[in-house]
Design a protein around this motif. Structure first.
Motif, PDB file in Angstrom:
ATOM      1  N   LEU A   1      11.320   6.566  -4.149  1.00 17.50           N
ATOM      2  CA  LEU A   1      10.491   5.506  -4.697  1.00 17.50           C
ATOM      3  C   LEU A   1       9.052   5.758  -4.255  1.00 17.50           C
ATOM      4  O   LEU A   1       8.816   6.272  -3.163  1.00 17.50           O
ATOM      5  CB  LEU A   1      10.990   4.149  -4.206  1.00 17.50           C
ATOM      6  CG  LEU A   1      12.386   3.788  -4.730  1.00 17.50           C
ATOM      7  CD1 LEU A   1      13.159   2.985  -3.709  1.00 17.50           C
ATOM      8  CD2 LEU A   1      12.274   3.017  -6.042  1.00 17.50           C
ATOM      9  N   ASP A   2       8.096   5.404  -5.079  1.00 16.69           N
ATOM     10  CA  ASP A   2       6.700   5.766  -4.841  1.00 16.69           C
ATOM     11  C   ASP A   2       6.087   4.882  -3.757  1.00 16.69           C
ATOM     12  O   ASP A   2       5.499   3.830  -4.043  1.00 16.69           O
ATOM     13  CB  ASP A   2       5.907   5.659  -6.141  1.00 16.69           C
ATOM     14  CG  ASP A   2       4.563   6.369  -6.050  1.00 16.69           C
ATOM     15  OD1 ASP A   2       4.079   6.574  -4.926  1.00 16.69           O
ATOM     16  OD2 ASP A   2       4.003   6.725  -7.107  1.00 16.69           O
ATOM     17  N   SER A   3       6.191   5.331  -2.513  1.00 16.62           N
ATOM     18  CA  SER A   3       5.671   4.564  -1.382  1.00 16.62           C
ATOM     19  C   SER A   3       4.149   4.535  -1.365  1.00 16.62           C
ATOM     20  O   SER A   3       3.543   3.569  -0.885  1.00 16.62           O
ATOM     21  CB  SER A   3       6.195   5.150  -0.066  1.00 16.62           C
ATOM     22  OG  SER A   3       7.566   4.874   0.086  1.00 16.62           O
ATOM     23  N   TYR A   4       3.513   5.588  -1.848  1.00 15.09           N
ATOM     24  CA  TYR A   4       2.048   5.610  -1.949  1.00 15.09           C
ATOM     25  C   TYR A   4       1.582   4.494  -2.878  1.00 15.09           C
ATOM     26  O   TYR A   4       0.650   3.737  -2.565  1.00 15.09           O
ATOM     27  CB  TYR A   4       1.607   6.976  -2.466  1.00 15.09           C
ATOM     28  CG  TYR A   4       0.116   7.154  -2.606  1.00 15.09           C
ATOM     29  CD1 TYR A   4      -0.685   7.430  -1.503  1.00 15.09           C
ATOM     30  CD2 TYR A   4      -0.487   7.063  -3.864  1.00 15.09           C
ATOM     31  CE1 TYR A   4      -2.060   7.609  -1.644  1.00 15.09           C
ATOM     32  CE2 TYR A   4      -1.853   7.241  -4.011  1.00 15.09           C
ATOM     33  CZ  TYR A   4      -2.638   7.517  -2.897  1.00 15.09           C
ATOM     34  OH  TYR A   4      -3.990   7.683  -3.043  1.00 15.09           O
ATOM     35  N   GLU A   5       2.241   4.376  -4.011  1.00 12.19           N
ATOM     36  CA  GLU A   5       1.930   3.314  -4.961  1.00 12.19           C
ATOM     37  C   GLU A   5       2.165   1.948  -4.321  1.00 12.19           C
ATOM     38  O   GLU A   5       1.362   1.020  -4.476  1.00 12.19           O
ATOM     39  CB  GLU A   5       2.790   3.473  -6.217  1.00 12.19           C
ATOM     40  CG  GLU A   5       2.567   2.415  -7.273  1.00 12.19           C
ATOM     41  CD  GLU A   5       3.503   2.575  -8.464  1.00 12.19           C
ATOM     42  OE1 GLU A   5       3.045   2.365  -9.606  1.00 12.19           O
ATOM     43  OE2 GLU A   5       4.695   2.902  -8.255  1.00 12.19           O
ATOM     44  N   GLY A   6       3.262   1.820  -3.582  1.00 11.26           N
ATOM     45  CA  GLY A   6       3.580   0.543  -2.928  1.00 11.26           C
ATOM     46  C   GLY A   6       2.536   0.135  -1.909  1.00 11.26           C
ATOM     47  O   GLY A   6       2.106  -1.023  -1.862  1.00 11.26           O
ATOM     48  N   GLY A   7       2.107   1.096  -1.081  1.00  6.42           N
ATOM     49  CA  GLY A   7       1.075   0.804  -0.091  1.00  6.42           C
ATOM     50  C   GLY A   7      -0.232   0.388  -0.736  1.00  6.42           C
ATOM     51  O   GLY A   7      -0.932  -0.515  -0.252  1.00  6.42           O
ATOM     52  N   TYR A   8      -0.555   1.041  -1.838  1.00  4.34           N
ATOM     53  CA  TYR A   8      -1.785   0.733  -2.567  1.00  4.34           C
ATOM     54  C   TYR A   8      -1.717  -0.665  -3.190  1.00  4.34           C
ATOM     55  O   TYR A   8      -2.651  -1.469  -3.051  1.00  4.34           O
ATOM     56  CB  TYR A   8      -2.009   1.789  -3.648  1.00  4.34           C
ATOM     57  CG  TYR A   8      -3.141   1.463  -4.592  1.00  4.34           C
ATOM     58  CD1 TYR A   8      -4.470   1.630  -4.191  1.00  4.34           C
ATOM     59  CD2 TYR A   8      -2.886   0.979  -5.874  1.00  4.34           C
ATOM     60  CE1 TYR A   8      -5.516   1.324  -5.058  1.00  4.34           C
ATOM     61  CE2 TYR A   8      -3.916   0.673  -6.742  1.00  4.34           C
ATOM     62  CZ  TYR A   8      -5.231   0.836  -6.327  1.00  4.34           C
ATOM     63  OH  TYR A   8      -6.254   0.524  -7.174  1.00  4.34           O
ATOM     64  N   LEU A   9      -0.635  -0.971  -3.883  1.00  5.85           N
ATOM     65  CA  LEU A   9      -0.518  -2.263  -4.562  1.00  5.85           C
ATOM     66  C   LEU A   9      -0.547  -3.428  -3.570  1.00  5.85           C
ATOM     67  O   LEU A   9      -1.178  -4.462  -3.827  1.00  5.85           O
ATOM     68  CB  LEU A   9       0.786  -2.317  -5.370  1.00  5.85           C
ATOM     69  CG  LEU A   9       0.878  -1.401  -6.591  1.00  5.85           C
ATOM     70  CD1 LEU A   9       2.275  -1.473  -7.201  1.00  5.85           C
ATOM     71  CD2 LEU A   9      -0.174  -1.761  -7.622  1.00  5.85           C
ATOM     72  N   ALA A  10       0.138  -3.266  -2.435  1.00  5.33           N
ATOM     73  CA  ALA A  10       0.187  -4.333  -1.432  1.00  5.33           C
ATOM     74  C   ALA A  10      -1.200  -4.617  -0.870  1.00  5.33           C
ATOM     75  O   ALA A  10      -1.624  -5.781  -0.754  1.00  5.33           O
ATOM     76  CB  ALA A  10       1.132  -3.937  -0.307  1.00  5.33           C
ATOM     77  N   THR A  11      -1.917  -3.556  -0.542  1.00  4.96           N
ATOM     78  CA  THR A  11      -3.244  -3.714   0.050  1.00  4.96           C
ATOM     79  C   THR A  11      -4.247  -4.232  -0.979  1.00  4.96           C
ATOM     80  O   THR A  11      -5.094  -5.087  -0.672  1.00  4.96           O
ATOM     81  CB  THR A  11      -3.727  -2.380   0.634  1.00  4.96           C
ATOM     82  OG1 THR A  11      -2.702  -1.831   1.462  1.00  4.96           O
ATOM     83  CG2 THR A  11      -4.985  -2.561   1.460  1.00  4.96           C
TER      84      THR A  11
END
Length: 338
Positions: free
Chosen positions: A164-174
Protein backbone atom coordinates in the motif's frame (compact mmCIF):
# COMPACT_ATOMS: atom_id res chain seq x y z
CA UNK A 1 -13.27 -47.00 14.44
CA UNK A 2 -11.73 -44.85 11.70
CA UNK A 3 -12.64 -46.34 8.35
CA UNK A 4 -9.78 -46.70 5.90
CA UNK A 5 -9.72 -47.60 2.21
CA UNK A 6 -8.15 -50.92 3.16
CA UNK A 7 -11.08 -51.73 5.47
CA UNK A 8 -13.61 -50.77 2.77
CA UNK A 9 -11.76 -53.03 0.33
CA UNK A 10 -11.97 -55.95 2.77
CA UNK A 11 -15.69 -55.36 3.38
CA UNK A 12 -16.46 -55.13 -0.36
CA UNK A 13 -14.10 -57.94 -1.38
CA UNK A 14 -12.08 -55.80 -3.80
CA UNK A 15 -8.60 -54.26 -3.94
CA UNK A 16 -7.61 -50.98 -2.31
CA UNK A 17 -6.88 -49.59 -5.78
CA UNK A 18 -10.43 -50.37 -6.88
CA UNK A 19 -11.84 -48.54 -3.84
CA UNK A 20 -9.67 -45.54 -4.56
CA UNK A 21 -10.75 -45.40 -8.19
CA UNK A 22 -14.44 -45.68 -7.30
CA UNK A 23 -14.36 -43.03 -4.55
CA UNK A 24 -12.47 -40.64 -6.84
CA UNK A 25 -14.97 -41.23 -9.68
CA UNK A 26 -12.37 -42.81 -11.96
CA UNK A 27 -13.01 -45.51 -14.56
CA UNK A 28 -12.75 -49.05 -13.21
CA UNK A 29 -13.88 -52.39 -14.67
CA UNK A 30 -16.32 -53.62 -12.05
CA UNK A 31 -20.08 -53.90 -12.01
CA UNK A 32 -22.37 -50.99 -11.18
CA UNK A 33 -23.63 -52.99 -8.19
CA UNK A 34 -20.10 -53.35 -6.77
CA UNK A 35 -19.46 -49.64 -7.24
CA UNK A 36 -22.66 -48.83 -5.36
CA UNK A 37 -21.68 -51.25 -2.59
CA UNK A 38 -18.33 -49.50 -2.11
CA UNK A 39 -20.00 -46.07 -2.00
CA UNK A 40 -22.68 -47.31 0.40
CA UNK A 41 -20.04 -48.64 2.81
CA UNK A 42 -18.17 -45.31 2.67
CA UNK A 43 -21.40 -43.38 3.33
CA UNK A 44 -22.62 -45.67 6.12
CA UNK A 45 -19.38 -45.40 8.07
CA UNK A 46 -18.79 -41.70 7.22
CA UNK A 47 -15.51 -42.32 5.45
CA UNK A 48 -13.21 -39.27 5.38
CA UNK A 49 -10.21 -39.33 2.99
CA UNK A 50 -6.77 -38.97 4.51
CA UNK A 51 -5.92 -35.42 3.39
CA UNK A 52 -2.21 -35.95 3.98
CA UNK A 53 -2.18 -38.98 1.72
CA UNK A 54 -4.18 -37.16 -0.95
CA UNK A 55 -1.80 -34.19 -0.78
CA UNK A 56 1.21 -36.47 -1.05
CA UNK A 57 -0.24 -38.27 -4.05
CA UNK A 58 -1.13 -35.04 -5.85
CA UNK A 59 1.94 -33.11 -4.66
CA UNK A 60 -0.56 -30.40 -3.69
CA UNK A 61 -2.14 -29.50 -0.34
CA UNK A 62 -4.62 -26.78 -1.36
CA UNK A 63 -3.29 -24.87 1.64
CA UNK A 64 -1.61 -21.47 1.69
CA UNK A 65 0.50 -20.29 4.59
CA UNK A 66 -0.41 -16.77 5.77
CA UNK A 67 2.26 -15.18 7.95
CA UNK A 68 1.48 -12.00 9.92
CA UNK A 69 3.46 -10.14 12.61
CA UNK A 70 0.64 -9.28 15.02
CA UNK A 71 -2.72 -11.00 14.86
CA UNK A 72 -4.07 -8.64 17.54
CA UNK A 73 -3.70 -5.66 15.22
CA UNK A 74 -7.13 -5.00 13.62
CA UNK A 75 -5.42 -4.34 10.27
CA UNK A 76 -3.90 -7.83 10.16
CA UNK A 77 -7.08 -9.46 11.46
CA UNK A 78 -9.00 -7.86 8.60
CA UNK A 79 -6.30 -8.91 6.13
CA UNK A 80 -6.46 -12.54 7.29
CA UNK A 81 -10.24 -12.49 6.90
CA UNK A 82 -9.99 -11.09 3.36
CA UNK A 83 -7.33 -13.61 2.31
CA UNK A 84 -9.22 -16.57 3.82
CA UNK A 85 -12.40 -15.56 2.00
CA UNK A 86 -10.67 -15.33 -1.37
CA UNK A 87 -8.81 -18.61 -0.87
CA UNK A 88 -12.03 -20.41 0.06
CA UNK A 89 -13.64 -19.26 -3.18
CA UNK A 90 -11.02 -21.20 -5.16
CA UNK A 91 -10.98 -24.28 -2.95
CA UNK A 92 -7.94 -23.41 -0.86
CA UNK A 93 -7.48 -22.92 2.87
CA UNK A 94 -5.40 -20.49 4.88
CA UNK A 95 -3.00 -21.82 7.50
CA UNK A 96 -2.31 -18.66 9.51
CA UNK A 97 0.66 -18.16 11.80
CA UNK A 98 1.54 -15.22 14.04
CA UNK A 99 5.21 -14.28 14.38
CA UNK A 100 4.85 -11.79 17.25
CA UNK A 101 6.92 -9.40 15.11
CA UNK A 102 10.00 -11.47 15.89
CA UNK A 103 12.24 -12.51 13.01
CA UNK A 104 13.63 -15.65 14.69
CA UNK A 105 10.04 -16.83 15.14
CA UNK A 106 9.29 -15.81 11.56
CA UNK A 107 12.06 -18.10 10.30
CA UNK A 108 10.79 -21.02 12.39
CA UNK A 109 7.17 -20.54 11.31
CA UNK A 110 8.01 -20.40 7.60
CA UNK A 111 10.18 -23.52 7.88
CA UNK A 112 7.28 -25.33 9.56
CA UNK A 113 4.85 -24.21 6.85
CA UNK A 114 7.18 -25.51 4.14
CA UNK A 115 7.60 -28.81 6.00
CA UNK A 116 3.82 -29.13 6.26
CA UNK A 117 3.61 -28.95 2.48
CA UNK A 118 1.77 -25.68 1.92
CA UNK A 119 1.55 -24.78 -1.76
CA UNK A 120 2.65 -21.19 -1.22
CA UNK A 121 3.05 -18.40 1.33
CA UNK A 122 1.62 -14.92 1.73
CA UNK A 123 4.22 -13.19 3.87
CA UNK A 124 3.64 -10.02 5.85
CA UNK A 125 7.19 -9.60 7.18
CA UNK A 126 8.26 -8.55 10.65
CA UNK A 127 9.55 -5.11 11.52
CA UNK A 128 12.25 -7.00 13.41
CA UNK A 129 13.56 -8.34 10.09
CA UNK A 130 13.45 -4.99 8.29
CA UNK A 131 15.17 -3.24 11.19
CA UNK A 132 18.20 -5.48 10.51
CA UNK A 133 18.80 -3.82 7.16
CA UNK A 134 18.37 -4.49 3.45
CA UNK A 135 21.01 -7.24 3.20
CA UNK A 136 19.33 -9.29 5.94
CA UNK A 137 15.95 -8.79 4.31
CA UNK A 138 17.24 -9.86 0.89
CA UNK A 139 19.06 -12.92 2.26
CA UNK A 140 15.96 -14.08 4.09
CA UNK A 141 13.58 -13.59 1.16
CA UNK A 142 15.99 -15.42 -1.16
CA UNK A 143 16.01 -18.37 1.26
CA UNK A 144 12.28 -19.08 0.82
CA UNK A 145 12.18 -22.02 -1.56
CA UNK A 146 8.46 -22.19 -2.40
CA UNK A 147 6.21 -19.66 -4.21
CA UNK A 148 5.44 -16.64 -2.04
CA UNK A 149 4.22 -13.06 -2.19
CA UNK A 150 5.67 -10.28 -0.05
CA UNK A 151 2.62 -8.45 1.33
CA UNK A 152 2.39 -4.93 2.81
CA UNK A 153 6.12 -4.36 2.38
CA UNK A 154 8.66 -3.50 -0.27
CA UNK A 155 11.90 -4.98 -1.59
CA UNK A 156 14.30 -4.23 -4.42
CA UNK A 157 14.40 -7.94 -5.29
CA UNK A 158 12.65 -9.20 -8.40
CA UNK A 159 9.96 -11.07 -6.48
CA UNK A 160 6.17 -11.06 -6.26
CA UNK A 161 5.20 -8.21 -3.94
CA UNK A 162 2.27 -5.97 -3.18
CA UNK A 163 2.17 -2.95 -0.93
CA UNK A 164 0.00 0.00 0.00
CA UNK A 165 1.32 3.46 -0.85
CA UNK A 166 2.69 4.66 2.49
CA UNK A 167 4.31 7.72 0.88
CA UNK A 168 0.89 8.79 -0.36
CA UNK A 169 -0.59 8.10 3.09
CA UNK A 170 2.01 10.20 4.89
CA UNK A 171 1.46 13.04 2.44
CA UNK A 172 -2.35 13.00 2.64
CA UNK A 173 -2.38 12.90 6.46
CA UNK A 174 0.02 15.81 6.80
CA UNK A 175 -1.61 17.86 4.05
CA UNK A 176 -5.02 17.78 5.73
CA UNK A 177 -3.48 19.07 8.95
CA UNK A 178 -1.76 21.90 7.06
CA UNK A 179 -4.97 22.76 5.21
CA UNK A 180 -6.65 23.15 8.60
CA UNK A 181 -4.07 25.72 9.69
CA UNK A 182 -1.57 23.52 11.54
CA UNK A 183 2.13 24.26 11.02
CA UNK A 184 3.66 22.71 14.14
CA UNK A 185 2.96 19.03 13.42
CA UNK A 186 4.56 16.13 15.25
CA UNK A 187 4.81 12.73 13.57
CA UNK A 188 4.97 9.38 15.35
CA UNK A 189 6.38 6.80 12.97
CA UNK A 190 8.00 3.38 13.30
CA UNK A 191 11.50 2.73 14.58
CA UNK A 192 14.46 2.99 12.20
CA UNK A 193 14.08 0.53 9.34
CA UNK A 194 10.54 -0.54 10.24
CA UNK A 195 8.28 -1.63 7.38
CA UNK A 196 6.89 1.44 5.57
CA UNK A 197 8.04 3.83 8.35
CA UNK A 198 10.39 5.86 6.16
CA UNK A 199 7.86 6.14 3.33
CA UNK A 200 5.27 7.66 5.67
CA UNK A 201 7.88 10.06 7.02
CA UNK A 202 8.89 11.03 3.45
CA UNK A 203 5.25 11.78 2.64
CA UNK A 204 5.09 14.00 5.74
CA UNK A 205 8.21 15.85 4.57
CA UNK A 206 6.78 16.37 1.09
CA UNK A 207 3.59 17.97 2.44
CA UNK A 208 5.61 20.36 4.61
CA UNK A 209 7.95 21.30 1.76
CA UNK A 210 5.07 22.08 -0.62
CA UNK A 211 3.96 24.99 1.57
CA UNK A 212 7.37 26.07 2.85
CA UNK A 213 7.09 24.72 6.39
CA UNK A 214 10.57 23.73 7.61
CA UNK A 215 11.13 20.11 8.54
CA UNK A 216 12.33 19.79 12.15
CA UNK A 217 13.94 16.62 13.49
CA UNK A 218 12.63 17.41 16.97
CA UNK A 219 9.07 16.84 15.70
CA UNK A 220 9.85 13.27 14.61
CA UNK A 221 9.16 10.53 17.18
CA UNK A 222 9.84 6.84 16.68
CA UNK A 223 8.34 3.84 18.43
CA UNK A 224 7.04 0.32 17.93
CA UNK A 225 3.88 -0.03 15.87
CA UNK A 226 1.73 -0.86 18.90
CA UNK A 227 -0.14 0.60 21.87
CA UNK A 228 2.99 0.61 24.02
CA UNK A 229 4.79 2.68 21.37
CA UNK A 230 2.27 5.51 21.48
CA UNK A 231 2.00 5.26 25.25
CA UNK A 232 5.75 5.81 25.55
CA UNK A 233 6.17 8.86 23.28
CA UNK A 234 3.22 11.11 24.14
CA UNK A 235 4.95 12.51 27.21
CA UNK A 236 7.90 13.58 25.05
CA UNK A 237 5.61 15.26 22.53
CA UNK A 238 3.92 17.24 25.30
CA UNK A 239 7.27 18.87 26.12
CA UNK A 240 7.10 20.69 22.76
CA UNK A 241 4.75 23.51 23.61
CA UNK A 242 4.18 24.74 20.05
CA UNK A 243 2.83 21.45 18.65
CA UNK A 244 -0.86 21.70 17.74
CA UNK A 245 -1.28 18.46 15.78
CA UNK A 246 0.04 14.90 15.73
CA UNK A 247 0.16 12.45 12.85
CA UNK A 248 0.30 8.88 14.18
CA UNK A 249 1.56 6.46 11.51
CA UNK A 250 -0.35 3.59 13.13
CA UNK A 251 -3.73 3.62 14.88
CA UNK A 252 -2.45 1.42 17.71
CA UNK A 253 0.16 4.08 18.52
CA UNK A 254 -2.64 6.63 18.71
CA UNK A 255 -4.64 4.44 21.07
CA UNK A 256 -1.60 4.13 23.32
CA UNK A 257 -1.30 7.92 23.51
CA UNK A 258 -5.02 8.21 24.31
CA UNK A 259 -4.60 5.61 27.06
CA UNK A 260 -1.67 7.48 28.64
CA UNK A 261 -3.53 10.78 28.63
CA UNK A 262 -6.68 9.19 30.05
CA UNK A 263 -4.67 7.75 32.94
CA UNK A 264 -3.54 11.29 33.79
CA UNK A 265 -7.03 12.73 33.57
CA UNK A 266 -6.40 14.41 30.23
CA UNK A 267 -8.13 14.20 26.88
CA UNK A 268 -5.64 13.98 24.00
CA UNK A 269 -8.12 15.59 21.61
CA UNK A 270 -8.45 18.69 23.78
CA UNK A 271 -4.75 19.39 23.28
CA UNK A 272 -4.09 18.25 19.70
CA UNK A 273 -5.62 17.68 16.33
CA UNK A 274 -4.97 14.08 15.37
CA UNK A 275 -4.70 11.95 12.24
CA UNK A 276 -4.26 8.17 12.53
CA UNK A 277 -3.31 5.44 10.10
CA UNK A 278 -5.05 2.14 9.15
CA UNK A 279 -8.58 3.42 9.91
CA UNK A 280 -9.56 0.70 12.33
CA UNK A 281 -13.34 0.34 12.75
CA UNK A 282 -13.13 1.69 16.31
CA UNK A 283 -12.15 5.13 14.98
CA UNK A 284 -15.85 5.88 14.58
CA UNK A 285 -16.52 5.07 18.24
CA UNK A 286 -14.23 7.69 19.79
CA UNK A 287 -15.44 11.18 20.66
CA UNK A 288 -14.41 12.93 18.51
CA UNK A 289 -14.37 10.42 15.69
CA UNK A 290 -10.86 10.01 14.29
CA UNK A 291 -9.57 11.14 10.92
CA UNK A 292 -7.34 8.36 9.56
CA UNK A 293 -5.68 6.96 6.46
CA UNK A 294 -7.72 4.04 5.12
CA UNK A 295 -5.97 1.16 3.41
CA UNK A 296 -8.11 -1.14 1.28
CA UNK A 297 -7.46 -4.38 3.12
CA UNK A 298 -9.93 -6.37 1.01
CA UNK A 299 -8.13 -5.35 -2.19
CA UNK A 300 -4.74 -6.07 -0.64
CA UNK A 301 -5.86 -9.56 0.35
CA UNK A 302 -7.55 -10.28 -2.97
CA UNK A 303 -4.63 -9.13 -5.09
CA UNK A 304 -2.17 -11.03 -2.90
CA UNK A 305 -4.07 -14.24 -3.55
CA UNK A 306 -4.33 -13.56 -7.29
CA UNK A 307 -0.61 -12.84 -7.65
CA UNK A 308 0.29 -16.02 -5.77
CA UNK A 309 -2.09 -18.11 -7.87
CA UNK A 310 -0.58 -16.76 -11.07
CA UNK A 311 2.80 -17.93 -9.80
CA UNK A 312 1.41 -21.33 -8.79
CA UNK A 313 -0.03 -21.76 -12.26
CA UNK A 314 3.18 -21.11 -14.12
CA UNK A 315 3.58 -17.35 -14.43
CA UNK A 316 7.28 -16.94 -13.69
CA UNK A 317 7.44 -13.16 -14.27
CA UNK A 318 7.45 -11.37 -10.87
CA UNK A 319 4.69 -8.85 -10.22
CA UNK A 320 5.03 -5.66 -8.19
CA UNK A 321 1.91 -3.70 -7.26
CA UNK A 322 1.33 -0.54 -5.23
CA UNK A 323 -2.21 0.20 -4.06
CA UNK A 324 -3.56 3.67 -3.36
CA UNK A 325 -4.76 4.77 0.08
CA UNK A 326 -7.23 7.51 0.99
CA UNK A 327 -7.90 9.93 3.81
CA UNK A 328 -11.12 9.49 5.79
CA UNK A 329 -12.08 12.86 7.25
CA UNK A 330 -13.83 12.86 10.61
CA UNK A 331 -13.86 15.17 13.62
CA UNK A 332 -10.39 14.84 15.25
CA UNK A 333 -8.81 17.67 13.24
CA UNK A 334 -9.61 21.20 14.43
CA UNK A 335 -9.65 23.98 11.84
CA UNK A 336 -7.41 26.81 13.06
CA UNK A 337 -8.30 28.95 10.03
CA UNK A 338 -11.74 29.88 11.40
Amino acid sequence: MKLTMRKIAEMAGVSVTTVSLVLNNKNVRISKEKKNQIRDIADEYHYVPNSSAVSLAKNKSNTIGVVVPNINNPFYSALIKAISKDLELVGYYALTVNTDDNHANEQIQITQLVNRGVDGILLVPTNDLYAQGELSVDDFLKSIQIPFVLVNADSDLQINKINLDSYEGGYLATRTLIQNGHHEIAIVTGNEGYVNAESRLDGYKKALKEVGIPFLDKYVFRAKYDIEGGYAVISEIKKLNKVTAIFFCNDLMLYGAIKKENEHGNNLFNSYSVVGYDDSYVNEIFNPTITSIRQDVAELGSRSVQILFEQLHGNSKPKSELLHVKLINRMSVKNLNV
